[in-house]
Each structure stands twice: as C-alpha cells, then as structure tokens.
Design a protein around this motif. Structure first.
Motif, PDB file in Angstrom:
ATOM      1  N   UNK A  18       0.819  -1.224   0.000  1.00 15.83           N
ATOM      2  CA  UNK A  18       0.000   0.000   0.000  1.00 15.83           C
ATOM      3  C   UNK A  18       0.850   1.271   0.000  1.00 15.83           C
ATOM      4  N   UNK A  19       1.897   1.286   0.835  1.00 20.04           N
ATOM      5  CA  UNK A  19       2.732   2.502   0.937  1.00 20.04           C
ATOM      6  C   UNK A  19       3.482   2.752  -0.371  1.00 20.04           C
ATOM      7  N   UNK A  20       3.983   1.681  -0.969  1.00 18.21           N
ATOM      8  CA  UNK A  20       4.737   1.834  -2.232  1.00 18.21           C
ATOM      9  C   UNK A  20       3.808   2.324  -3.338  1.00 18.21           C
ATOM     10  N   UNK A  21       2.628   1.712  -3.420  1.00 19.07           N
ATOM     11  CA  UNK A  21       1.653   2.104  -4.446  1.00 19.07           C
ATOM     12  C   UNK A  21       1.284   3.572  -4.275  1.00 19.07           C
ATOM     13  N   UNK A  22       1.031   3.958  -3.030  1.00 21.19           N
ATOM     14  CA  UNK A  22       0.601   5.338  -2.791  1.00 21.19           C
ATOM     15  C   UNK A  22       1.717   6.324  -3.125  1.00 21.19           C
ATOM     16  N   UNK A  23       2.953   6.000  -2.733  1.00 22.85           N
ATOM     17  CA  UNK A  23       4.036   6.958  -3.005  1.00 22.85           C
ATOM     18  C   UNK A  23       4.247   7.081  -4.520  1.00 22.85           C
ATOM     19  N   UNK A  24       4.009   5.991  -5.260  1.00 18.07           N
ATOM     20  CA  UNK A  24       4.142   6.082  -6.722  1.00 18.07           C
ATOM     21  C   UNK A  24       3.026   6.929  -7.326  1.00 18.07           C
ATOM     22  N   UNK A  25       1.817   6.763  -6.793  1.00 15.28           N
ATOM     23  CA  UNK A  25       0.697   7.568  -7.297  1.00 15.28           C
ATOM     24  C   UNK A  25       0.960   9.056  -7.049  1.00 15.28           C
ATOM     25  N   UNK A  26       1.510   9.351  -5.853  1.00 15.95           N
ATOM     26  CA  UNK A  26       1.794  10.748  -5.509  1.00 15.95           C
ATOM     27  C   UNK A  26       2.904  11.289  -6.427  1.00 15.95           C
ATOM     28  N   UNK A  27       3.950  10.475  -6.606  1.00 20.15           N
ATOM     29  CA  UNK A  27       5.081  10.876  -7.456  1.00 20.15           C
ATOM     30  C   UNK A  27       4.608  11.112  -8.895  1.00 20.15           C
ATOM     31  N   UNK A  28       3.790  10.210  -9.382  1.00 23.85           N
ATOM     32  CA  UNK A  28       3.284  10.299 -10.762  1.00 23.85           C
ATOM     33  C   UNK A  28       2.417  11.552 -10.918  1.00 23.85           C
ATOM     34  N   UNK A  29       1.661  11.872  -9.863  1.00 24.26           N
ATOM     35  CA  UNK A  29       0.780  13.049  -9.884  1.00 24.26           C
ATOM     36  C   UNK A  29       1.543  14.359  -9.892  1.00 24.26           C
ATOM     37  N   UNK A  30       2.849  14.285  -9.620  1.00 24.85           N
ATOM     38  CA  UNK A  30       3.655  15.512  -9.680  1.00 24.85           C
ATOM     39  C   UNK A  30       4.042  15.844 -11.121  1.00 24.85           C
ATOM     40  N   UNK A  31       3.874  14.874 -12.028  1.00 23.50           N
ATOM     41  CA  UNK A  31       4.232  15.121 -13.433  1.00 23.50           C
ATOM     42  C   UNK A  31       3.066  15.857 -14.084  1.00 23.50           C
ATOM     43  N   UNK A  32       3.255  17.154 -14.294  1.00 23.27           N
ATOM     44  CA  UNK A  32       2.183  17.979 -14.855  1.00 23.27           C
ATOM     45  C   UNK A  32       1.272  18.554 -13.787  1.00 23.27           C
ATOM     46  N   UNK A  57      11.202   3.886 -17.336  1.00 20.28           N
ATOM     47  CA  UNK A  57      12.314   3.809 -16.377  1.00 20.28           C
ATOM     48  C   UNK A  57      12.014   2.788 -15.289  1.00 20.28           C
ATOM     49  N   UNK A  58      10.786   2.783 -14.805  1.00 18.32           N
ATOM     50  CA  UNK A  58      10.368   1.813 -13.781  1.00 18.32           C
ATOM     51  C   UNK A  58      10.519   0.390 -14.329  1.00 18.32           C
ATOM     52  N   UNK A  59      10.025   0.197 -15.566  1.00 22.19           N
ATOM     53  CA  UNK A  59      10.070  -1.144 -16.173  1.00 22.19           C
ATOM     54  C   UNK A  59      11.517  -1.610 -16.332  1.00 22.19           C
ATOM     55  N   UNK A  60      12.359  -0.694 -16.800  1.00 17.42           N
ATOM     56  CA  UNK A  60      13.763  -1.015 -17.030  1.00 17.42           C
ATOM     57  C   UNK A  60      14.425  -1.437 -15.708  1.00 17.42           C
ATOM     58  N   UNK A 110      -0.646   2.677 -12.798  1.00 12.29           N
ATOM     59  CA  UNK A 110       0.241   2.490 -11.637  1.00 12.29           C
ATOM     60  C   UNK A 110      -0.196   1.251 -10.833  1.00 12.29           C
ATOM     61  N   UNK A 111      -1.498   1.003 -10.753  1.00 10.64           N
ATOM     62  CA  UNK A 111      -1.967  -0.219 -10.069  1.00 10.64           C
ATOM     63  C   UNK A 111      -1.494  -1.451 -10.840  1.00 10.64           C
ATOM     64  N   UNK A 112      -1.464  -1.370 -12.167  1.00  9.60           N
ATOM     65  CA  UNK A 112      -0.959  -2.486 -12.987  1.00  9.60           C
ATOM     66  C   UNK A 112       0.515  -2.743 -12.708  1.00  9.60           C
ATOM     67  N   UNK A 113       1.306  -1.671 -12.611  1.00 15.84           N
ATOM     68  CA  UNK A 113       2.737  -1.834 -12.308  1.00 15.84           C
ATOM     69  C   UNK A 113       2.920  -2.413 -10.901  1.00 15.84           C
ATOM     70  N   UNK A 114       2.072  -1.971  -9.960  1.00 21.33           N
ATOM     71  CA  UNK A 114       2.142  -2.512  -8.591  1.00 21.33           C
ATOM     72  C   UNK A 114       1.804  -4.007  -8.606  1.00 21.33           C
ATOM     73  N   UNK A 115       0.833  -4.373  -9.437  1.00 28.63           N
ATOM     74  CA  UNK A 115       0.475  -5.804  -9.529  1.00 28.63           C
ATOM     75  C   UNK A 115       1.653  -6.622 -10.058  1.00 28.63           C
ATOM     76  N   UNK A 116       2.363  -6.077 -11.049  1.00 30.63           N
ATOM     77  CA  UNK A 116       3.542  -6.805 -11.568  1.00 30.63           C
ATOM     78  C   UNK A 116       4.589  -6.962 -10.463  1.00 30.63           C
ATOM     79  N   UNK A 117       4.817  -5.879  -9.709  1.00 30.47           N
ATOM     80  CA  UNK A 117       5.811  -5.941  -8.617  1.00 30.47           C
ATOM     81  C   UNK A 117       5.375  -6.970  -7.576  1.00 30.47           C
ATOM     82  N   UNK A 185      13.332   5.544 -25.783  1.00 32.10           N
ATOM     83  CA  UNK A 185      14.203   4.810 -26.722  1.00 32.10           C
ATOM     84  C   UNK A 185      14.405   3.345 -26.321  1.00 32.10           C
ATOM     85  N   UNK A 186      14.154   3.033 -25.040  1.00 35.42           N
ATOM     86  CA  UNK A 186      14.350   1.637 -24.604  1.00 35.42           C
ATOM     87  C   UNK A 186      13.202   0.734 -25.046  1.00 35.42           C
ATOM     88  N   UNK A 187      12.129   1.337 -25.601  1.00 34.60           N
ATOM     89  CA  UNK A 187      10.973   0.537 -26.016  1.00 34.60           C
ATOM     90  C   UNK A 187      11.183  -0.025 -27.419  1.00 34.60           C
TER      91      UNK A 187
END
Ligand code: GLV
Ligand code: MN
Ligand code: MN
Length: 420
Positions: A18-32, A57-60, A110-117, A185-187
């Motif tokens: 939960x904490x990791x997911x939330x911090x990622x959502x907050x971080x992502x929400x800072x973009x824009x 970057x996360x995937x890499x 972000x929930x999808x990435x959390x599910x992969x993790x 470019x990594x894609x």
C-alpha cells in the motif's frame, strides 16, 4: 477456474504494498501538477512524455521489456512460463483533462505496475505473459477522438485516417506521435499483438455510488454509449457599438438558440440521457466585436443503443433549425455504442474480491474507458474503486491509499487467474 491457483492469487494480492503504491501515485501526480492538487498532462504533451519516461524507467529498473506501437501505446511486459501464449493486458491512460485529477487513468496504470511488482515479490509464475499498457490519448482533449490509442489498437480506427489531424494547439498528430516514440528509446517497436487472452482495466469510479454505499470494489458490467459532435456556427463579425441588431449575424446568439433547442430535445425526466456542451469557442472572442463564429463541443451518452441513435441522429437537423441568422455545420467526431463486458471476466473479478474478503458491487460505467474498445477484441472487464464525493475531471479528484491498495489487490488476483 481451477482452484489450485487460489494460493497464488492470495499471495499476489498480499504482496501489494500500500505505501509503495501510494508513493508512486503521488510521485506520478507531480508530473504535470497544477494548483489545487490537480494535473494537466494533455496527450503527447511534454508532461505526458515525462510520464512515459517514468513508466519506461520503472520497467527497465525491474527488468521488464517495454514495447511501443505506431499510435504510441506503451506496454510493459512480464513474461509468462509460455512466452508464446496470448498475453493478458491491464492498464489505462496517463493523459488527463486540462484541469484534471491525479487518478483518472493514472490509477489503472500504476496499479498495474504494482500488480507486476507484487507478482514478482510473491514469486508467482503465470503461464501467460502479463502486460501493463498506457493507452495514448484517452481523454480526447488535445486531439480527437478520445480513446485514440485503444481504437487504433483494436482496429476501430485506422491511424492513416487521422494522421493528418492537428491538435487544438495546431501541432500535427504525426509529429506529436514521433516525439512520443522518441521519448522512450528503450521501447521496442511492435506493430500489434494478437490474439489477446483478456483485458482488465482498474479505474476510479468517477461517480458517487461506491463511496456512498461504503463498498471498496465495483465490478463493472458494461459502459454506456457515447457520441461527440462539433457544431460550427458561422455568422459575420461586426462592430458591437454601431451595428443594429437587424443587421447582425451573431454566431454566439445562434449558438445559444442551438443549445436551448438541444436541451429541450435531450431532456430526460429520468436523468439517464446525458447531454453536455463542455466546449465553447467564440471567434474572435472580443467584447466589442459581434462574434463571427462559434463552435460547440457536444457530448451525448446513454446506455441504450437505440436511444443514443435516435437522439443523436436528430442533432444536426435541430441545430440547423434553431439558428436564425447563421450557417450551421455539424460533424460527428466520435461514436461508440454501449458495451457489455465478458461474463467470465466479470466472474473472475468478483471471485477475486470474494477470495480476498473485499466487498464488491456489480455496476455500469457512466464514463467511457479504453476497455470500451478492447471489449470488441478480447474478453474484457473493469475494476472500479471509490473516489471522494464521486468527483473527477477536476483537481478535487481524490482517493485514499487504502482504496488504491484494495483495487490493486483485486487486480493482482484477477491477473493471476486470467493468466493461468
Ligand atoms: C472519459 O474520460 C470520459 O469522458 O468518459
Ligand atoms: Mn479515465
Ligand atoms: Mn477522464
């Protein structure tokens, strides 16, 4: 569904952090980020490209491969034990409304990435690969149509038919797509993926029902249909102080007559039909000039295909009839009939919630989603989580960390079941 995958579903769900997911959502929400807790990340803008780099970057960093297609849909792939098996896809969009919130779309990715993790950490192996996708331009604000990425992916729209379009800021779509491809470019470029075993999208509800009932999970049964129209009203510019009313061809006054006539045509005492004029442009938009042109952007929705057809088909004639002085041109720029999701995917989501002892409710979706188009391609379903006061498409959009985690747990368990 085989019961032997129960332990894997429970283990994957339990590994959602939960904490990791939330911090990622907050971080992502800072973009824009904009004021008031909101986000402006228009499709293919610099901010949206930064969000793409964040995902790649996360995937890499976690050793996942990343793919991108011609319409810049971005995929993060977790391999299965059978790499040739059709993948299960989850995800949503990362573009927002101009005054958007942090969670509409971003939550599903972000929930999808959390599910992969979580699957990685629980050492759950699935037979099928699982891919997390960020679909291009779901909101349809800067470029039309909305759900562009999922429409092209599903074959509902040919990219060649829209490649010549320009955004509301005049930027050519083709150039904006090229910038998006260059941003990651990594894609690896990938034309298409077929077949797809299933698609499941997690999203905030964008309505008040789950919160009001205190239920953490909505199991979405389908999505109402939608039609978008551009109405161009063409009159003549003139001086506001000198031109007698009888000599005016005031485009805005005719636009008002059109809106009034359409309000009457679409009035529904049951409040099921949704008619919105959310976009108005007046040209030259100068206080002391009689408006020469006006453009209305209309959004019409209903769960019944017949009603949507009947009400939408008369919009052009009613608009033309309501104008007193100006020429009227109506173009339909986006259409999708209502969708009913796959019974087995619905059952799989509901079973996952029950297994995790998280209460759920079957419900329809009033908003459209990329799942609307994936549904034509493969078995599809959606998981809703509540949002504060049902507000979205506004900076006030909000969820709690616990609500985000509950949705990601159900998503992780659902993915395990679908990918078995
Ligand atoms: C999606 O953003 C919608 O307008 O329903
Ligand atoms: Mn959305
Ligand atoms: Mn939206």
């Amino acid at each position: 569904m085989a019961t032997h995958c129960n332990p894997d579903r429970i283990a994957a769900a339990a590994a959602v952090d939960e904490a990791r997911l939330w911090s990622r959502l907050v971080e992502f929400g800072e973009i824009g980020a904009i004021g008031g807790g909101g986000v402006c990340r228009l499709a293919l803008s610099d901010e949206e490209l930064a969000a793409r780099r964040y995902i790649a970057g996360w995937a890499h960093s976690r050793g996942h491969r990343v793919f991108v297609d011609a319409v810049a849909n971005l995929f993060v792939r977790r391999e299965g034990t059978d790499p040739a098996a059709a993948p299960v896809i989850t995800g949503s969009h990362i573009d927002t409304q101009p005054q958007g919130g942090r969670f509409d779309g971003a939550y599903g990715v972000i929930a999808g990435l959390e599910a992969l993790a979580a699957l990685d950490e629980a050492a759950v192996q699935t037979r099928r690969p699982i891919e997390v996708v960020a679909w291009t331009n779901e909101e349809g604000v800067r470029f039309t149509p909305g759900a562009m990425g999922s429409m092209v992916f599903s074959g509902a729209l040919a990219l060649s038919d829209i490649a010549g379009r320009r955004g509301s800021d005049g930027v050519p779509l083709s150039g904006a797509l090229a910038s998006a491809l260059a941003a990651t470019p990594q894609a690896t470029f990938r034309q298409t993926v077929r077949p797809i075993a299933a698609y499941v999208e997690a999203h905030i509800e964008q309505g008040p029902e789950l919160e009001a009932k205190g239920i953490p999970i909505g199991v979405v049964e389908g999505i109402q249909g939608v039609r978008w129209f551009d109405v161009d009203v063409v009159g003549s510019g003139a001086h506001a102080g000198t031109t007698p009313l009888a000599r005016r061809r005031d485009a805005f006054q005719d636009a008002l007559r059109i809106v009034n006539a359409l309000n009457e045509w679409t009035s529904d005492p049951g409040d099921v039909l949704r008619f919105t004029v959310g976009h108005v442009e007046v040209t030259p938009n100068s206080r002391n000039t009689v408006p020469a042109r006006a453009r209305l952007g209309i959004d019409l929705r209903h769960p019944d295909a017949g009603v949507l057809r009947e009400k939408g088909d008369r919009i052009a004639a009613i608009a033309a009839g309501a104008a007193r002085h100006c020429e009227v041109c109506v173009r339909e720029v986006f259409t999708k009939a209502p969708a009913t999701f796959d019974r087995q995917v619905i059952d799989t989501i509901e079973t996952a919630a029950r297994l995790l002892r998280i209460p759920s409710l079957r419900m329809p979706s009033g908003a459209f989603h990329d799942a609307l188009f994936l549904n034509d391609l493969c078995p599809t379903g959606m998981i809703f989580i509540p949002c504060e006061r049902g507000i979205s498409h506004d900076p006030a959009e909000n969820i709690t960390a616990a609500q985000a985690a509950a949705g990601a747990r159900v998503l992780a368990a659902t993915l395990v079941a679908l990918a078995d």
